[in-house]
Design an enzyme around this catalytic site. Sequence first.
Site, short mmCIF file in Angstrom:
data_model
loop_
_atom_site.label_atom_id
_atom_site.label_comp_id
_atom_site.label_asym_id
_atom_site.label_seq_id
_atom_site.Cartn_x
_atom_site.Cartn_y
_atom_site.Cartn_z
N LYS A 10 0.79 -1.30 0.02
CA LYS A 10 0.06 -0.59 -0.44
C LYS A 10 0.99 1.05 -0.43
CE LYS A 10 1.49 1.44 3.85
NZ LYS A 10 2.14 1.62 4.75
N GLY A 143 8.32 1.05 3.96
CA GLY A 143 6.93 2.39 4.01
C GLY A 143 6.39 1.14 3.42
N GLY A 145 3.81 -1.41 3.00
CA GLY A 145 3.17 -2.20 3.94
C GLY A 145 3.82 -3.96 3.43
N SER A 146 5.10 -4.34 3.57
CA SER A 146 5.70 -5.47 3.13
C SER A 146 4.78 -6.59 5.03
CB SER A 146 6.75 -5.47 3.19
OG SER A 146 7.98 -5.47 4.45
N ASP A 204 -2.99 -0.66 6.82
CA ASP A 204 -2.51 -1.22 6.37
C ASP A 204 -2.64 -3.14 5.74
OD1 ASP A 204 -0.39 0.87 6.19
OD2 ASP A 204 1.17 -0.87 6.98
N1 LIG Z 1 8.43 -11.19 2.15
C1 LIG Z 1 9.23 -11.03 3.19
N2 LIG Z 1 9.92 -11.70 3.98
C2 LIG Z 1 10.50 -12.41 5.43
N3 LIG Z 1 9.91 -11.22 5.96
C3 LIG Z 1 9.09 -10.23 5.96
C4 LIG Z 1 8.49 -10.07 4.36
N4 LIG Z 1 8.05 -9.74 4.32
C5 LIG Z 1 7.91 -7.88 5.36
N5 LIG Z 1 8.76 -9.27 6.64
C6 LIG Z 1 8.73 -8.92 8.22
O1 LIG Z 1 8.62 -7.68 8.30
C7 LIG Z 1 9.30 -6.42 8.65
C8 LIG Z 1 8.86 -5.72 7.74
O2 LIG Z 1 8.19 -4.57 8.21
P1 LIG Z 1 7.81 -2.91 8.80
O3 LIG Z 1 9.15 -2.78 9.87
O4 LIG Z 1 6.34 -2.77 9.56
O5 LIG Z 1 8.16 -3.01 6.99
P2 LIG Z 1 6.59 -2.08 5.93
O6 LIG Z 1 5.79 -2.99 6.77
O7 LIG Z 1 6.93 -1.34 5.75
O8 LIG Z 1 7.44 -3.21 4.93
C9 LIG Z 1 10.40 -7.36 7.86
O9 LIG Z 1 11.88 -7.31 9.22
C10 LIG Z 1 9.39 -8.88 8.34
O10 LIG Z 1 10.41 -9.30 9.69
C1 LIG Z 2 3.31 4.33 10.52
C2 LIG Z 2 1.68 3.57 10.09
O1 LIG Z 2 1.33 4.31 10.44
C3 LIG Z 2 2.48 3.22 8.67
C4 LIG Z 2 2.94 1.90 8.98
O2 LIG Z 2 4.06 1.97 7.37
P1 LIG Z 2 4.77 1.01 7.12
O3 LIG Z 2 5.31 -0.94 8.30
O4 LIG Z 2 5.59 1.81 7.42
O5 LIG Z 2 4.99 0.33 5.59
C5 LIG Z 2 1.83 2.58 11.54
C6 LIG Z 2 0.11 2.23 11.41
O6 LIG Z 2 -0.90 2.46 11.06
O7 LIG Z 2 0.31 0.63 11.94
MG LIG Z 3 4.91 -2.73 7.77
#
Ligand SMILES: Nc1ncnc2c1ncn2[C@@H]1O[C@H](COP(=O)(O)OP(=O)(O)O)[C@@H](O)[C@H]1O
Ligand SMILES: C[C@@](O)(CCOP(=O)(O)O)CC(=O)O
Ligand SMILES: [Mg+2]
Length: 405
Positions: A10, A143, A145-146, A204
């Site tokens: 997202k 960022g 939403g992985s 997310d």
């Molecule tokens: N494809 C994937 N394989 C392994 N871990 C994942 C994967 N996608 C997400 N993660 C987990 O999610 C964490 C990242 O989440 P976050 O810090 O919220 O960042 P974002 O959601 O923005 O990508 C990673 O450190 C890992 O623990």
């Molecule tokens: C900072 C926040 O607003 C979004 C976080 O998104 P991401 O994990 O950075 O993709 C946290 C949330 O809404 O849960």
């Molecule tokens: Mg996240």
Amino acid sequence: MEVKARAPGKIILAGEHAVVHGSTAVAASIGLYTYVSLQVSPSNENDDRLILQLKDTSLEFSWPIGRIKEALSSLGGPFPSTPMSCSSETFNLILAMIEEQNIPEAKTSLASGVSAFLWLYTSILGFKPATVVVTSDLPLGAGLGSSAALCVAFSAALLACSDTVNMDMKQEGWLVFGESELELLNKWAFEGEKIIHGKPSGIDNTVSTYGSAVKHYLDKIQCFSCRNCNMIKFRSGNLTRIMSSMPLKMLITNTKVGRNTKALVAGVSERTLRHSDAMSFVFEAVDSISKELANVIQTPAPDDQSIIAKEEKLEELMEMNQGLLQCMGVSHASIETVLRTTLKYKLVSKLTGAGGGGCVLTLLPTLLSGTIVDKVIAELESCGFQCLIAGIGGNGAEICFSASS
Ligand SMILES: Nc1ncnc2c1ncn2[C@@H]1O[C@H](COP(=O)(O)OP(=O)(O)O)[C@@H](O)[C@H]1O
Ligand SMILES: C[C@@](O)(CCOP(=O)(O)O)CC(=O)O
Ligand SMILES: [Mg+2]
């Protein structure tokens, strides 16, 4: 039988962080997905295992089912139809099982995603031996939403294999859950996000579950591929559809500066405790910005002139939101470099997601020439950043059955 699930990432156009504190945010799904493949293995008493392969990070985990039972069977699961939070005692038992697998030091940040997996797996499917494979189009921890896409894709694959959800396994292609199953899936994914983020708002996982194309099961409007229905407004767990009346194109720049959402969300909460009055005004201002942004997007734009006027308003709102994100302490030198670089081309940008590095959005106005877009991308990439242009809006979680090879 193999079940595959996919769930999108997202972008947040306005309201990240403040949404955790009850403000409105506006978000859209993007056409980048996390895929989970799940194959339950036939039982082989002596060597039943749960195997998790994280292809993006080249990591493989393998636990004897007996070890998982020893740690978690006292919880009495599975309980697929009642999403529950992982207690801190259970979380510690799960962490011990992950530590036994010796993750390389550089990859320890992945433990939270693996913990979410073990909680979702045992809660939804219990102690069945299986192989689960994860791949993703999304950059991790940037960022987009992985973490939510991962939790949604895990939950979708697990629920599709559980007795709670009745799906016709003979149907071909990508399938969508029914309304009540989607609600259940979203609740489970939220429990996973809690393990990864600490205190997520739920925006997310909600965008990743439902997508941001209007679908009949939410408000009885069948409008799948309409580019005018491509965003959601989210506040305190409630989702509202937004019918965009204008085409929106965003450039996404990944600064490639790693960061961790949990730490950034905790940092904003700490600042809120220290300066509660000031921060409540900041959150209130963000709430107004998100609501105004949603109104601008929805108001009809009959001609080019009104689209340009709306784009100018959006740019101003994005600029104000970025200023307030700086107030919250979640900007970063790399983000400021992207802001300065795009401003040279009169383009406005803001961080998206948790900030602290990660990705930045730049509005690409409708009448902007392709040459300018190419120039700005070239300059951003010369700083070591990575750019992509996102299609906004699209499907949410989907599953697909296939005979295992
Ligand atoms: N494809 C994937 N394989 C392994 N871990 C994942 C994967 N996608 C997400 N993660 C987990 O999610 C964490 C990242 O989440 P976050 O810090 O919220 O960042 P974002 O959601 O923005 O990508 C990673 O450190 C890992 O623990
Ligand atoms: C900072 C926040 O607003 C979004 C976080 O998104 P991401 O994990 O950075 O993709 C946290 C949330 O809404 O849960
Ligand atoms: Mg996240």
